[in-house]
Design a protein around this motif. Sequence first.
Motif, mmCIF file in Angstrom:
data_model
loop_
_atom_site.group_PDB
_atom_site.id
_atom_site.type_symbol
_atom_site.label_atom_id
_atom_site.label_comp_id
_atom_site.label_asym_id
_atom_site.label_seq_id
_atom_site.Cartn_x
_atom_site.Cartn_y
_atom_site.Cartn_z
ATOM 1 N N LEU A 74 0.824 -1.205 0.000
ATOM 2 C CA LEU A 74 0.000 0.000 0.000
ATOM 3 C C LEU A 74 0.857 1.253 0.000
ATOM 4 O O LEU A 74 2.006 1.248 0.459
ATOM 5 C CB LEU A 74 -0.902 0.019 1.239
ATOM 6 N N SER A 75 0.266 2.332 -0.461
ATOM 7 C CA SER A 75 0.950 3.624 -0.433
ATOM 8 C C SER A 75 1.031 4.109 1.021
ATOM 9 O O SER A 75 0.247 3.668 1.869
ATOM 10 C CB SER A 75 0.189 4.645 -1.277
ATOM 11 N N PRO A 76 1.967 5.006 1.317
ATOM 12 C CA PRO A 76 2.044 5.530 2.691
ATOM 13 C C PRO A 76 0.726 6.173 3.149
ATOM 14 O O PRO A 76 0.368 6.078 4.323
ATOM 15 C CB PRO A 76 3.162 6.568 2.612
ATOM 16 N N TYR A 77 0.001 6.785 2.214
ATOM 17 C CA TYR A 77 -1.290 7.385 2.575
ATOM 18 C C TYR A 77 -2.261 6.309 3.077
ATOM 19 O O TYR A 77 -2.899 6.466 4.124
ATOM 20 C CB TYR A 77 -1.890 8.113 1.379
ATOM 21 N N HIS A 78 -2.383 5.219 2.330
ATOM 22 C CA HIS A 78 -3.320 4.167 2.722
ATOM 23 C C HIS A 78 -2.854 3.428 3.977
ATOM 24 O O HIS A 78 -3.684 2.953 4.761
ATOM 25 C CB HIS A 78 -3.533 3.192 1.557
ATOM 26 N N HIS A 104 2.362 -1.276 8.602
ATOM 27 C CA HIS A 104 2.577 0.168 8.528
ATOM 28 C C HIS A 104 3.536 0.606 9.630
ATOM 29 O O HIS A 104 3.653 -0.058 10.649
ATOM 30 C CB HIS A 104 1.242 0.928 8.641
ATOM 31 N N PRO A 105 4.221 1.722 9.412
ATOM 32 C CA PRO A 105 5.190 2.192 10.405
ATOM 33 C C PRO A 105 4.604 3.157 11.433
ATOM 34 O O PRO A 105 5.346 3.772 12.175
ATOM 35 C CB PRO A 105 6.242 2.904 9.546
ATOM 36 N N TYR A 106 3.283 3.292 11.491
ATOM 37 C CA TYR A 106 2.654 4.308 12.346
ATOM 38 C C TYR A 106 2.168 3.695 13.657
ATOM 39 O O TYR A 106 0.987 3.671 13.957
ATOM 40 C CB TYR A 106 1.489 4.964 11.602
ATOM 41 N N HIS A 107 3.097 3.204 14.467
ATOM 42 C CA HIS A 107 2.735 2.566 15.723
ATOM 43 C C HIS A 107 2.942 3.477 16.923
ATOM 44 O O HIS A 107 2.612 3.097 18.036
ATOM 45 C CB HIS A 107 3.548 1.280 15.902
ATOM 46 N N GLY A 108 3.514 4.647 16.720
ATOM 47 C CA GLY A 108 3.732 5.566 17.822
ATOM 48 C C GLY A 108 4.815 5.099 18.780
ATOM 49 O O GLY A 108 4.783 5.410 19.960
ATOM 50 N N VAL A 109 5.774 4.347 18.268
ATOM 51 C CA VAL A 109 6.842 3.789 19.093
ATOM 52 C C VAL A 109 8.161 4.418 18.658
ATOM 53 O O VAL A 109 8.423 4.565 17.472
ATOM 54 C CB VAL A 109 6.913 2.255 18.916
ATOM 55 N N ASP A 110 8.982 4.775 19.630
ATOM 56 C CA ASP A 110 10.313 5.297 19.329
ATOM 57 C C ASP A 110 11.198 4.110 18.963
ATOM 58 O O ASP A 110 11.597 3.325 19.831
ATOM 59 C CB ASP A 110 10.873 6.035 20.536
ATOM 60 N N THR A 111 11.509 3.969 17.685
ATOM 61 C CA THR A 111 12.226 2.783 17.206
ATOM 62 C C THR A 111 13.727 2.834 17.485
ATOM 63 O O THR A 111 14.405 1.840 17.279
ATOM 64 C CB THR A 111 12.005 2.592 15.700
#
Length: 154
Positions: A74-78, A104-111
């Motif tokens: 998927l695209s970053p938007y989706h 997706h990379p949007y987990h709210g975690v400091d990687t």
Amino acid sequence: MEVFAPSFVKPPGIASAMRLALAGGAIAGFAWIWETSSLRFYGWKENAREVEMDMREMVDKVKLGEPLYGHSQLSPYHQGVAARNSRYSALFTHALIWPNFVNHPYHGVDTTKYYQQAERELEDERLRNDGHDSGSITEAVKDKAKSVFQQQKA
């Protein structure tokens, strides 16, 4: 129960009611288990085991050079849409079960903590091997950690 409070329903009707009750109970049990595990991911219930498993899994991925949260077509938007739609979906499980199968990379975690732990483990392995050269791997992890940290600051 039928002996003490007869409903005067024929046996096929009782069987249908029992099947309906079984299906409803199975769905409710699944929803309860789903919500309980989701609350552990939120950190609202005991989740020390989840934290340890997450750290081990992510550090192993860093060491192998794999993306932390997998590949997505998927695209970053989706990916962002999927993340926003399911962020607190476990709080509405009583009405609708809403799973998210999107990487997706949007987990709210400091990687950066994963990269720092991988760097420490690689350094320990290097010291244990008494001089075997693994500096290139350690440098690669350091460079990746720096780039991730700079991206998160921006």
